[in-house]
Scaffold this active site. Structure first.
Site, PDB file in Angstrom:
ATOM      1  N   GLU B  54     -26.906   8.709  -9.692  1.00  0.00           N
ATOM      2  CA  GLU B  54     -26.349   7.512  -8.868  1.00  0.00           C
ATOM      3  C   GLU B  54     -27.219   7.136  -7.826  1.00  0.00           C
ATOM      4  OE1 GLU B  54     -24.628  10.077  -9.805  1.00  0.00           O
ATOM      5  OE2 GLU B  54     -22.598   9.324 -10.916  1.00  0.00           O
ATOM      6  N   PHE B 116      -7.918  14.403  -7.549  1.00  0.00           N
ATOM      7  CA  PHE B 116      -9.142  14.810  -8.254  1.00  0.00           C
ATOM      8  C   PHE B 116     -10.336  13.789  -8.177  1.00  0.00           C
ATOM      9  CE2 PHE B 116     -11.679  14.672 -12.231  1.00  0.00           C
ATOM     10  CZ  PHE B 116     -12.529  15.753 -11.944  1.00  0.00           C
ATOM     11  N   GLN B 117     -11.556  14.083  -7.703  1.00  0.00           N
ATOM     12  CA  GLN B 117     -12.418  13.137  -7.512  1.00  0.00           C
ATOM     13  C   GLN B 117     -12.447  11.891  -6.432  1.00  0.00           C
ATOM     14  OE1 GLN B 117     -14.206  11.793 -11.590  1.00  0.00           O
ATOM     15  NE2 GLN B 117     -15.581  13.819 -11.058  1.00  0.00           N
ATOM     16  N   LYS B 166      -8.310   2.689  -9.341  1.00  0.00           N
ATOM     17  CA  LYS B 166      -8.275   2.392 -10.433  1.00  0.00           C
ATOM     18  C   LYS B 166      -7.222   1.520 -11.069  1.00  0.00           C
ATOM     19  CE  LYS B 166      -8.702   5.095 -14.949  1.00  0.00           C
ATOM     20  NZ  LYS B 166      -8.709   6.308 -15.750  1.00  0.00           N
ATOM     21  N   MET B 483     -48.105  14.805   3.615  1.00  0.00           N
ATOM     22  CA  MET B 483     -47.530  14.392   4.993  1.00  0.00           C
ATOM     23  C   MET B 483     -46.985  15.542   5.815  1.00  0.00           C
ATOM     24  SD  MET B 483     -48.005  11.635   6.858  1.00  0.00           S
ATOM     25  CE  MET B 483     -48.020  10.110   6.268  1.00  0.00           C
TER      26      MET B 483
HETATM   27  C1  LIG Z   1     -44.239   7.904   5.968  1.00  0.00           C
HETATM   28  C2  LIG Z   1     -44.064   6.699   6.792  1.00  0.00           C
HETATM   29  C3  LIG Z   1     -45.134   6.291   7.632  1.00  0.00           C
HETATM   30  C4  LIG Z   1     -44.792   5.050   8.335  1.00  0.00           C
HETATM   31  N1  LIG Z   1     -46.053   4.366   9.227  1.00  0.00           N
HETATM   32  C5  LIG Z   1     -45.797   3.224   9.498  1.00  0.00           C
HETATM   33  C6  LIG Z   1     -46.930   2.577   9.980  1.00  0.00           C
HETATM   34  O1  LIG Z   1     -48.148   3.249  10.027  1.00  0.00           O
HETATM   35  N2  LIG Z   1     -46.771   1.201  10.357  1.00  0.00           N
HETATM   36  C7  LIG Z   1     -45.892   0.578  10.153  1.00  0.00           C
HETATM   37  O2  LIG Z   1     -45.721  -0.726  10.243  1.00  0.00           O
HETATM   38  N3  LIG Z   1     -44.660   0.926   9.474  1.00  0.00           N
HETATM   39  C8  LIG Z   1     -44.492   2.275   9.055  1.00  0.00           C
HETATM   40  N4  LIG Z   1     -43.639   3.004   8.612  1.00  0.00           N
HETATM   41  C9  LIG Z   1     -42.514   2.097   8.316  1.00  0.00           C
HETATM   42  C10 LIG Z   1     -41.513   2.170   9.631  1.00  0.00           C
HETATM   43  O3  LIG Z   1     -40.738   3.293   9.570  1.00  0.00           O
HETATM   44  C11 LIG Z   1     -40.502   0.994   9.500  1.00  0.00           C
HETATM   45  O4  LIG Z   1     -39.964   0.839   8.534  1.00  0.00           O
HETATM   46  C12 LIG Z   1     -41.270  -0.615   9.449  1.00  0.00           C
HETATM   47  O5  LIG Z   1     -42.295  -0.327  10.455  1.00  0.00           O
HETATM   48  C13 LIG Z   1     -40.265  -1.630   9.827  1.00  0.00           C
HETATM   49  O6  LIG Z   1     -40.696  -2.778   9.706  1.00  0.00           O
HETATM   50  P1  LIG Z   1     -40.607  -4.149  10.364  1.00  0.00           P
HETATM   51  O7  LIG Z   1     -40.497  -4.121  11.744  1.00  0.00           O
HETATM   52  O8  LIG Z   1     -41.304  -5.292   9.367  1.00  0.00           O
HETATM   53  O9  LIG Z   1     -38.821  -4.040  10.107  1.00  0.00           O
HETATM   54  P2  LIG Z   1     -37.858  -4.266   8.748  1.00  0.00           P
HETATM   55  O10 LIG Z   1     -37.348  -3.061   8.597  1.00  0.00           O
HETATM   56  O11 LIG Z   1     -38.461  -5.012   7.674  1.00  0.00           O
HETATM   57  O12 LIG Z   1     -36.727  -5.345   9.471  1.00  0.00           O
HETATM   58  C14 LIG Z   1     -36.765  -6.429   9.381  1.00  0.00           C
HETATM   59  C15 LIG Z   1     -36.605  -7.428  10.615  1.00  0.00           C
HETATM   60  O13 LIG Z   1     -36.494  -8.609  10.228  1.00  0.00           O
HETATM   61  C16 LIG Z   1     -35.421  -9.460  10.581  1.00  0.00           C
HETATM   62  N5  LIG Z   1     -34.782 -10.160   9.389  1.00  0.00           N
HETATM   63  C17 LIG Z   1     -34.148  -9.899   8.455  1.00  0.00           C
HETATM   64  N6  LIG Z   1     -34.223 -11.144   7.537  1.00  0.00           N
HETATM   65  C18 LIG Z   1     -34.426 -12.213   8.499  1.00  0.00           C
HETATM   66  C19 LIG Z   1     -34.669 -13.430   8.435  1.00  0.00           C
HETATM   67  N7  LIG Z   1     -34.120 -14.050   7.381  1.00  0.00           N
HETATM   68  N8  LIG Z   1     -35.270 -14.199   9.286  1.00  0.00           N
HETATM   69  C20 LIG Z   1     -35.739 -13.755  10.650  1.00  0.00           C
HETATM   70  N9  LIG Z   1     -35.778 -12.236  10.731  1.00  0.00           N
HETATM   71  C21 LIG Z   1     -35.319 -11.528   9.685  1.00  0.00           C
HETATM   72  C22 LIG Z   1     -34.248  -7.956  10.676  1.00  0.00           C
HETATM   73  O14 LIG Z   1     -33.124  -8.376  11.632  1.00  0.00           O
HETATM   74  C23 LIG Z   1     -34.947  -7.078  11.058  1.00  0.00           C
HETATM   75  O15 LIG Z   1     -35.266  -7.146  12.729  1.00  0.00           O
HETATM   76  C24 LIG Z   1     -43.683   4.198   8.064  1.00  0.00           C
HETATM   77  C25 LIG Z   1     -42.603   4.792   7.222  1.00  0.00           C
HETATM   78  C26 LIG Z   1     -42.866   6.003   6.717  1.00  0.00           C
HETATM   79  C27 LIG Z   1     -41.791   6.329   5.756  1.00  0.00           C
HETATM   80  C1  LIG Z   2     -35.873  13.006   0.790  1.00  0.00           C
HETATM   81  C2  LIG Z   2     -36.682  13.447   1.802  1.00  0.00           C
HETATM   82  N1  LIG Z   2     -36.867  14.626   2.028  1.00  0.00           N
HETATM   83  C3  LIG Z   2     -37.833  14.942   3.099  1.00  0.00           C
HETATM   84  C4  LIG Z   2     -38.770  14.060   3.525  1.00  0.00           C
HETATM   85  C5  LIG Z   2     -39.774  14.524   4.366  1.00  0.00           C
HETATM   86  N2  LIG Z   2     -41.186  14.276   4.054  1.00  0.00           N
HETATM   87  C6  LIG Z   2     -41.728  13.080   4.298  1.00  0.00           C
HETATM   88  S1  LIG Z   2     -43.109  12.955   3.479  1.00  0.00           S
HETATM   89  C7  LIG Z   2     -43.131  14.594   2.432  1.00  0.00           C
HETATM   90  C8  LIG Z   2     -44.012  15.106   1.654  1.00  0.00           C
HETATM   91  C9  LIG Z   2     -44.234  14.134   0.433  1.00  0.00           C
HETATM   92  O1  LIG Z   2     -44.986  14.852  -0.444  1.00  0.00           O
HETATM   93  P1  LIG Z   2     -45.559  14.199  -1.671  1.00  0.00           P
HETATM   94  O2  LIG Z   2     -44.467  13.365  -2.404  1.00  0.00           O
HETATM   95  O3  LIG Z   2     -46.221  15.162  -2.572  1.00  0.00           O
HETATM   96  O4  LIG Z   2     -46.552  13.043  -1.078  1.00  0.00           O
HETATM   97  P2  LIG Z   2     -48.011  13.272  -0.180  1.00  0.00           P
HETATM   98  O5  LIG Z   2     -47.647  13.358   1.093  1.00  0.00           O
HETATM   99  O6  LIG Z   2     -48.518  14.700  -0.620  1.00  0.00           O
HETATM  100  O7  LIG Z   2     -48.854  12.211  -0.597  1.00  0.00           O
HETATM  101  C10 LIG Z   2     -41.751  15.019   3.114  1.00  0.00           C
HETATM  102  C11 LIG Z   2     -41.090  16.319   2.591  1.00  0.00           C
HETATM  103  C12 LIG Z   2     -38.428  12.826   3.237  1.00  0.00           C
HETATM  104  N3  LIG Z   2     -39.362  11.839   3.671  1.00  0.00           N
HETATM  105  N4  LIG Z   2     -37.585  12.408   2.264  1.00  0.00           N
END
Ligand SMILES: Cc1cc2nc3c(=O)[nH]c(=O)nc-3n(C[C@H](O)[C@H](O)[C@H](O)COP(=O)(O)OP(=O)(O)OC[C@H]3O[C@@H](n4cnc5c(N)ncnc54)[C@H](O)[C@@H]3O)c2cc1C
Ligand SMILES: Cc1ncc(C[n+]2csc(CCOP(=O)(O)OP(=O)(O)O)c2C)c(N)n1
Ligand SMILES: [Mg+2]
Lengths: 171, 588
Positions: B54, B116-117, B166, B483
């Site tokens: 799911e 259940f469930q 249901k 990472m």
């Molecule tokens: C491993 C990892 C590394 C990351 N590293 C980076 C990084 O280096 N740089 C980076 O940028 N991010 C990075 N992120 C992502 C980060 O965590 C955030 O998800 C991201 O920066 C948020 O993007 P955003 O500010 O565009 O907001 P979003 O989460 O896209 O939010 C959208 C915003 O726009 C507003 N909005 C929505 N609809 C409308 C509309 N119609 N009109 C006007 N406003 C609207 C919402 O209210 C909200 O405030 C990383 C994520 C991961 C998992």
């Molecule tokens: C569901 C979940 N569990 C744990 C993490 C923490 N986490 C972030 S990146 C990462 C490793 C990802 O490994 P891989 O898919 O091999 O990607 P790589 O960084 O090696 O490119 C982990 C465990 C997460 N982001 N999401």
């Protein structure tokens, strides 16, 4: 100014919501989930025809946090109006408390005398106890509770704050 | 007694979904939703994609939604079906993806009985949905479905859950069309014109401006992306995008500075730090973007355009805020700009661009080339070069590969980039790609994956095969949760606690076991070949690329550091002692 330490202030916020199941959980969940303070919260239906309830929340936080709280509340779908009574002009607020004092002799007399000064009514009495009803601002209720402490106070039940803006306009 | 104008709840539900434009549901059956599945089997307007878990149904619906701009739809059973969907809902909530998730529930008379469930799914999902409903009366069902779709797509989009006991779907009731359903939920879309005029004045007066654009522009839709591109080009100002905003402005445009933030380019982060006017459109000052808050862009006036007032002044106090949908607001800004024909400070801007070119000169995304081992960046670059003419949809999992994809793919088209940003959900990419491919059967859909992430929802390979969804999965196998390994190397004294998996499946055989195609590249000279082979088959494919296990993602803003304190590469990292404990807020 982002990280600047700011003074935390107390605000009284009125929230008009649909009277449906779960709405209180949404509001309370928002406060607990985001780590906001709830100092007092009251809720009751205020408009049966439109099915609306009014929640009064007393909370505290910096200016930015209070703004967040209000905006987060406005995001909830069943929330229709959010008003910060503290900054939107003068308002009156009241709290009601029921206070049980169990004592005899000199203390019992003193309790009655203080209740009189606070315009608290005795709404139940036995030979060794009173239940007082006191209404007023939170500080007044606090003061009354403090004064009753050495006089046999054993039980307190408070409603929390209800508040409304002064003047002719509605929420 | 059966009235002629009444229908069963299940019939009402499906009619309401059709009236809401639903053509695909991602789902998985179970006892509580059997009446709905029974009804589904009697019709052919809605296609059902039977997933294997799911969580994947929800991510697939996210992929569908984000690549089409429509609301994605999910159907799962009560209890474990519903709880399995929770991660997907939380993911959609964080990234503002519009979904409606239908969950089965025990009959109303059993609710609260530990039946259940039974799971209190409205209670469980209250904090991770935009809104949720428990329907207790069949006559309320149609109204609730219509409102749910309205809430999911209006304002800041998000997931909405409807819990369906249901008996409510079995009983009979009256249908109500969307046109007769009014909702009190109507967020503001037009921005305040006075504020817009002020913003235009401020933008026109800038000497060192930068556009900082985020996922909100993608949320707003294609028109918003086009208007944004038009406006940025009218000004000639530099533009950086967040991870969620990639594609909102063409990646190949010279005005584009690359992604900003923790793994952003030098030019993007330095422009943010040194700018005098910052124009934030639909971005939320996420902590991955801002770095240390008290050193964030210290000398700029900040404009923030967002549809959600709670995004404004949340992390960063701004000077001018405009609440509204960015398509509407940008449109008005363009009008005002055109009407005023503002004189911009050409000299200052030339100097600013010269500075930016200097930062660009650092070429912060460069990496050491190798002809013996596949560098992950190289694999991504080749993938980009060999597929860009086909305008692929790119999904990712979470980790280093995600960041390299964000850095090295210069995506030109909006709605073609799908990644889990806010929650960072490993296992997002494959099911999301499944949803994208369902919506765009003829498109090239690629999931860029890590070998660890891909195993989180690998079971969906079977779904791809069953439904003829020819998704291409490119696994960058670096043998590590890369990472995590990177953070352990840089912040935890190279103690690689549990970030290495001693055993991985043979991904080629695994693909074949599922009935898909498996390919592998172990040397750089094999990369182009496997990509070509992958593109040649019209079936689901797993390509495993054995990549350099020791490679790290740079540049990097270490936790607790500022935009002008980036670590540029391996050699550069001794400079500061990163990971100051003060900033426990930043997570891997
Ligand atoms: C491993 C990892 C590394 C990351 N590293 C980076 C990084 O280096 N740089 C980076 O940028 N991010 C990075 N992120 C992502 C980060 O965590 C955030 O998800 C991201 O920066 C948020 O993007 P955003 O500010 O565009 O907001 P979003 O989460 O896209 O939010 C959208 C915003 O726009 C507003 N909005 C929505 N609809 C409308 C509309 N119609 N009109 C006007 N406003 C609207 C919402 O209210 C909200 O405030 C990383 C994520 C991961 C998992
Ligand atoms: C569901 C979940 N569990 C744990 C993490 C923490 N986490 C972030 S990146 C990462 C490793 C990802 O490994 P891989 O898919 O091999 O990607 P790589 O960084 O090696 O490119 C982990 C465990 C997460 N982001 N999401
Ligand atoms: Mg890996």
């Amino acid at each position: 100014m982002t990280n600047a330490v700011q003074d935390s202030n107390r605000h009284t916020i009125s929230v008009l919501v649909d009277n449906e199941s779960g709405v209180l959980a949404r509001v309370i969940g928002l406060f607990s989930g985001r780590g906001y303070n709830i100092e007092s919260l009251t809720v009751a239906e205020v408009d049966a025809r439109e099915n609306l309830s009014r929640i009064t929340i007393v909370t505290s936080g910096t200016r930015m946090i209070i703004e967040q709280i209000k905006n987060q509340l406005r995001r909830l779908v069943p929330v229709h109006k959010v008003h910060d009574l503290t900054i939107e002009g003068p308002h009156v607020s009241r709290e009601l408390a029921l206070i049980k004092v169990a004592s005899t002799g000199e203390k019992r007399v003193e309790a009655l005398r203080i209740a009189d000064i606070f315009r608290a009514r005795a709404i139940d009495s036995t030979n060794e106890s009173f239940v007082f009803e006191v209404v007023g601002a939170t500080e007044k209720v606090d003061a009354f509770v403090t004064l009753m402490q050495p006089l046999g106070l054993i039980d307190v039940s408070r409603t929390g704050v209800v508040a409304i803006a002064r003047g002719p306009k509605a929420l | 007694m059966v009235h002629h104008d009444t229908m069963t709840g299940a019939e009402i539900l499906l009619k309401a979904l059709v009236d809401q434009g639903v053509d695909v549901i991602f789902g998985y059956p179970g006892g509580a939703v059997l009446p709905i599945y029974d009804e589904l089997s009697k019709q052919n307007r809605i296609r059902h994609i039977l997933v294997r878990h799911e969580q994947a149904a929800v991510h697939a619906a996210e992929g569908y939604a984000r690549s089409t701009g429509k609301v994605g739809c999910v159907l799962v059973t009560s209890g474990p079906g519903a709880t399995n969907a929770v991660t997907g809902l939380a993911d959609a909530q964080c990234d503002s993806v519009p979904l409606v998730c239908l969950t089965g529930q025990v009959p109303t008379h059993l609710i609260g009985n530990d039946a259940f469930q039974e799971a209190d799914i409205t209670g469980i999902t209250r904090p991770c949905t935009k809104h949720n409903y428990l329907v207790k009366d069949t006559n309320q069902l149609a109204r609730t479905v219509h409102e749910a779709f309205h809430v999911a797509r209006s304002g800041r989009p998000g997931p909405v859950l409807i819990d369906l006991p249901k008996d409510v779907v079995q009983n009979r009731g009256l249908y109500q069309p969307p046109s007769k359903t009014k909702s009190k939920y109507n967020p503001q879309v037009k921005g305040d014109l006075r504020a817009i005029e002020k913003a235009v004045d401020l933008i026109a007066s800038a000497k060192r401006p930068v556009f900082y654009v985020g996922g909100g522009v993608i949320n707003s839709g294609l028109a918003a992306c086009q208007l944004l591109t038009q406006f940025v080009r009218m000004t000639g100002f530099p533009c950086t995008l967040t991870l969620m905003g990639l594609g909102a402005f063409p990646g190949s445009d010279p005005l584009f500075l690359g992604m900003l933030g923790m793994h952003g380019t030098v030019e993007a982060n330095m422009a943010m730090h040194d700018c005098d006017v910052m124009i934030n459109i639909g971005a939320r000052f996420d902590d991955r973007v801002t770095g240390r808050l008290n050193a964030f862009s210290p000398n700029s006036k900040k404009i923030h355009i967002d549809i959600d007032p709670s995004s404004i002044n949340k992390n960063v106090a701004v000077d001018l805020s405009i609440v509204g949908d960015c398509a509407h607001v940008i449109e008005d800004m363009i009008k005002v700009w055109k009407a005023r024909q503002p004189k911009i400070d050409e000299r200052a801007l030339r100097a600013w661009w010269a500075k930016i070119e200097e930062w660009r000169g650092a070429d912060s995304l460069r990496y050491p080339a190798s002809d013996t081992i596949i560098k992950p960046q190289y694999a991504i670059q080749r993938l980009y070069d060999l597929t860009r003419s086909r305008n692929p949809y790119i999904c990712t999992e979470v980790g280093q590969h995600q960041m390299w994809a964000a850095q090295h793919l210069r995506l030109d088209l909006p709605l073609h980039w799908l990644t889990s940003g806010g929650l960072g959900t490993m296992g997002y990419g494959l099911p999301a790609a499944m949803g994208v491919q369902t919506a765009h059967p003829d498109a090239l859909v690629i999931d860029i994956a890590g070998e660890s992430s891909i195993q989180m929802n690998i079971q969906e390979m079977a779904t791809l095969v069953q439904h003829n969804l020819p998704v291409k999965i490119v696994i960058l196998n670096n043998q590590y949760m890369g990472m995590v390994r990177q953070w352990q190397e840089l912040i935890h004294g190279a103690r690689y606690s549990e970030s290495h998996m001693d055993h991985h499946p043979d991904f080629v055989k695994l693909a074949e076991a599922f009935g898909a195609v498996g390919l592998r590249a172990e040397r750089p000279d094999q990369v182009d070949g496997v990509i070509a082979e992958m593109l040649a088959v019209n079936r689901p494919v797993i390509v495993e690329m054995r990549t350099d296990a020791s490679e790290n993602v740079f540049p990097m803003i270490m936790p607790g550091m500022a935009h002008n304190e980036m670590v540029l590469g391996q050699e550069d990292r001794s400079r500061d002692n990163p990971g100051s404990e003060q900033d426990g807020m930043v997570l891997v």
